[in-house]
Structures are given as structure tokens and as C-alpha cells.
Design an enzyme around this catalytic site. Structure first.
Site, PDB file in Angstrom:
ATOM      1  N   LYS A 197      35.353  28.640  37.695  1.00  0.00           N
ATOM      2  CA  LYS A 197      33.932  28.969  37.700  1.00  0.00           C
ATOM      3  C   LYS A 197      33.109  27.768  37.250  1.00  0.00           C
ATOM      4  O   LYS A 197      33.632  26.709  36.900  1.00  0.00           O
ATOM      5  CB  LYS A 197      33.683  30.188  36.815  1.00  0.00           C
ATOM      6  CG  LYS A 197      34.528  31.415  37.236  1.00  0.00           C
ATOM      7  CD  LYS A 197      34.004  32.695  36.682  1.00  0.00           C
ATOM      8  CE  LYS A 197      32.742  33.114  37.414  1.00  0.00           C
ATOM      9  NZ  LYS A 197      32.248  34.440  36.990  1.00  0.00           N
ATOM     10  N   ASP A 207      28.244  32.077  45.098  1.00  0.00           N
ATOM     11  CA  ASP A 207      27.553  32.792  44.032  1.00  0.00           C
ATOM     12  C   ASP A 207      26.033  32.752  44.195  1.00  0.00           C
ATOM     13  O   ASP A 207      25.442  31.682  44.365  1.00  0.00           O
ATOM     14  CB  ASP A 207      27.943  32.184  42.676  1.00  0.00           C
ATOM     15  CG  ASP A 207      27.470  33.023  41.505  1.00  0.00           C
ATOM     16  OD1 ASP A 207      27.583  34.257  41.579  1.00  0.00           O
ATOM     17  OD2 ASP A 207      26.990  32.434  40.515  1.00  0.00           O
ATOM     18  N   ARG A 237      37.459  67.062  26.131  1.00  0.00           N
ATOM     19  CA  ARG A 237      36.547  65.925  26.205  1.00  0.00           C
ATOM     20  C   ARG A 237      37.224  64.666  26.722  1.00  0.00           C
ATOM     21  O   ARG A 237      36.647  63.932  27.534  1.00  0.00           O
ATOM     22  CB  ARG A 237      35.918  65.675  24.825  1.00  0.00           C
ATOM     23  CG  ARG A 237      34.909  64.523  24.762  1.00  0.00           C
ATOM     24  CD  ARG A 237      33.926  64.520  25.917  1.00  0.00           C
ATOM     25  NE  ARG A 237      33.253  65.789  26.110  1.00  0.00           N
ATOM     26  CZ  ARG A 237      32.595  66.124  27.208  1.00  0.00           C
ATOM     27  NH1 ARG A 237      32.560  65.291  28.239  1.00  0.00           N
ATOM     28  NH2 ARG A 237      32.006  67.300  27.301  1.00  0.00           N
ATOM     29  N   LYS A 284      34.698  42.787  34.993  1.00  0.00           N
ATOM     30  CA  LYS A 284      33.655  43.402  34.168  1.00  0.00           C
ATOM     31  C   LYS A 284      33.976  44.883  33.983  1.00  0.00           C
ATOM     32  O   LYS A 284      33.317  45.768  34.520  1.00  0.00           O
ATOM     33  CB  LYS A 284      32.286  43.202  34.811  1.00  0.00           C
ATOM     34  CG  LYS A 284      31.887  41.732  34.910  1.00  0.00           C
ATOM     35  CD  LYS A 284      30.563  41.547  35.622  1.00  0.00           C
ATOM     36  CE  LYS A 284      30.199  40.076  35.743  1.00  0.00           C
ATOM     37  NZ  LYS A 284      28.939  39.851  36.484  1.00  0.00           N
ATOM     38  N   GLU A 335      34.298  28.642  42.431  1.00  0.00           N
ATOM     39  CA  GLU A 335      32.920  29.137  42.561  1.00  0.00           C
ATOM     40  C   GLU A 335      31.970  27.996  42.892  1.00  0.00           C
ATOM     41  O   GLU A 335      32.038  26.924  42.287  1.00  0.00           O
ATOM     42  CB  GLU A 335      32.486  29.808  41.262  1.00  0.00           C
ATOM     43  CG  GLU A 335      31.047  30.269  41.243  1.00  0.00           C
ATOM     44  CD  GLU A 335      30.620  30.792  39.872  1.00  0.00           C
ATOM     45  OE1 GLU A 335      29.553  30.379  39.384  1.00  0.00           O
ATOM     46  OE2 GLU A 335      31.363  31.603  39.292  1.00  0.00           O
TER      47      GLU A 335
END
Length: 284
Positions: free
Chosen positions: A169, A221, A102, A137, A199
Site C-alpha cells: 500500500k 485506489d 442473545r 476491515k 496500490e
């Protein structure tokens, strides 16, 4: 050519995964039904077309359980295979093969899925001279493996963490008191080897960044193709341009055609479905 996966990098991750599966009592089912002397052979069969990534992980998973287990790869990382292809064969003491099944399958299926979708994205962007990058992410604890899979798919790696690149950001800009304050402080603080990306989500913000002349790259963005095209024209090669936000495989080619240098895609690592791979056994 993708970077190597070394045992010292893999072992802590694989040992954590094996401990999670085996707990304190071990593999109750296998130990209760399979004799220590039994041997088995298993075939890793891909049930959907895709790109292989994670073969070293398969090898190392079984080696950690029992060094007598052998893994023969029929297709190494980076190979594109059709549904029904046997990508590897594992053979050895049946208990170790069953116990490691697994963990090996989960990671092989996940990394192969990331490589497969990345390859699809690269094929859409490449005709426009645009590169595909991943993001942060990622699955906690698996970032290094998932970014490796992006590279196997032909993509490029964005920063690995907060410590290897600066990306200012929107929230940083708010807290710092504006883009000028954020960029000025960053440039004054950082050494000459560290690049700065900022950004922006409007053309006015882009103009402000260009006027300061302190950034190395700009993240455009959530801009549509028309706005992106205008943004690229304004930059005029002075900064690396990155598009992100709201981009899917369906609209990726249109975004790439605007002239941006690269497109970053969070879904490459946060929401791809596992590639369908099974391990089919035969007793020796």
C-alpha cells in the site's frame, strides 16, 4: 458453494461470547424466574427481507449450553427470505434457550446483514463481469465468520490476514523509498506461490508498476470511472485490476462498467446494520 464452518472453528468464538454474557454469576434473570424442568420453543422470525447466514452458529450456540436443545432450520445459509419468514425453530430446556438467545441472534443478524448487502453488490456488478470482494476491515475476532458471510452473499474473500497475501500500500511505498524498491524487494523475498498486489492512486504510478513487470495485481485506489477506464486500458489484461475507495451501492455499477476485474468494499463488514431478526417464544 461456500466453505464449511466446523465446530472446532466456531467453539472458541462462541464460548468467548457466552462467557462475556454469563460472566461469573451466570444468567441471573433466567435462573431466578425459570424452573429447571421448564421447556420452551422459539421461532427465529426475520422482520426484514434478506439473505440468511449463520445457521450453524445458531445450532452450535445452543448445543454448547445444553445438547438437549434442538434447532430446526427452515432456511439454510444462502436462502433469500421475505420479511415475516420463520427461518428456524429452537426447542428444548427453557433456561438454555433463553440464555443463548442473545448470542445466537447477534451473530445471525450480523452475518445475515453482511450476506444481504454483499448479494446486493454482486447483483450490481455481475452484469459487467466484475466480482465483489471484502477487505480486512472486519470486527476483531470475527473475521472468519464475517468473510464467510461475504461468501454466502456471493462475494469473494480478499486476504484473510497479513500472512496470506502481499498488498503493498501507499505507506509501504513511502517507507520502502518508492514503488520500484518496494516491488523489487518483495519479489526477491517471496516464494513463487505468493502473489503481489500493489496500490496506486495515479496513472503515473500505474505506468511505473507496469514498466517493472513484478506485480500480479494492482489496486486502483480512489479513482473515478473515467480514470479507471483509462487504467484498465493501460493494464490490458496483464494484471488483475481491483478498484477500491469511495465506492457505494449508488455508484458501484458505474465502477464495475469500467472493466475492472473486481471491486473491494470495506462497508460489507465494517458498517452494515444488523438484519432485523427476532426470537419469539412459546411455552411447551
Amino acid at each position: 458453494m461456500t466453505r464449511a464452518l466446523y465446530d472446532f472453528q466456531l467453539d472458541p468464538l462462541l464460548l468467548t461470547a457466552l462467557r462475556e454474557d454469563l460472566g461469573q454469576a451466570g444468567d441471573l434473570t433466567t435462573d431466578a424466574t425459570v424452573r429447571p424442568e421448564d421447556r420452551a420453543r422459539g421461532r427465529f422470525n426475520v422482520r426484514a427481507a434478506g439473505r440468511v447466514a449463520g445457521m450453524d452458529i445458531v445450532r452450535r450456540t445452543f448445543a454448547l449450553l445444553d445438547e438437549r436443545v434442538s434447532v430446526t432450520a427452515h432456511h439454510e445459509d444462502g436462502a433469500d427470505v421475505a420479511a415475516g419468514t420463520c427461518v428456524a425453530t429452537v426447542e428444548g430446556p427453557a433456561r438454555a434457550v433463553l440464555t443463548g438467545e442473545r448470542v445466537a441472534l447477534n451473530l445471525l443478524a450480523r452475518l445475515s446483514a453482511i450476506a444481504t448487502v454483499t448479494a446486493q453488490a454482486v447483483a450490481l456488478a455481475a452484469p459487467h463481469g466484475c466480482h465483489i470482494a471484502c477487505t480486512r476491515k472486519t470486527t476483531p475476532g470475527l473475521r472468519g465468520l464475517e468473510k464467510y458471510a461475504v461468501a454466502v452473499g456471493g462475494g469473494t474473500n480478499h486476504r484473510f490476514g497479513l500472512n496470506d497475501g502481499v498488498l503493498i500500500k501507499d505507506n509501504h511505498i513511502v517507507v520502502a523509498g518508492g514503488v520500484e524498491a518496494a516491488l523489487t524487494r518483495a519479489r526477491q523475498t517471496l516464494g513463487h506461490m505468493v502473489k503481489i498486489e500493489v496500490e496506486v492512486d495515479t496513472l503515473d504510478q500505474l505506468d511505473a508498476v507496469l514498466a517493472l513487470g513484478l506485480a500480479d495485481a494492482v489496486l486502483l485506489d480512489n479513482m473515478g470511472p473515467d480514470v479507471l477506464r483509462d487504467a484498465v486500458a493501460r493494464v490490458d489484461g496483464r494484471l488483475t485490476t481491483e478498484a477500491s475507495g469511495g465506492i457505494t451501492l449508488a455508484n458501484l455499477a458505474d465502477v464495475a462498467a469500467t472493466g475492472v476485474n473486481l471491486v473491494s468494499l470495506g462497508f460489507l463488514t465494517h458498517s452494515v446494520p444488523a438484519l432485523d431478526i427476532g426470537l419469539d417464544f412459546e411455552v411447551l
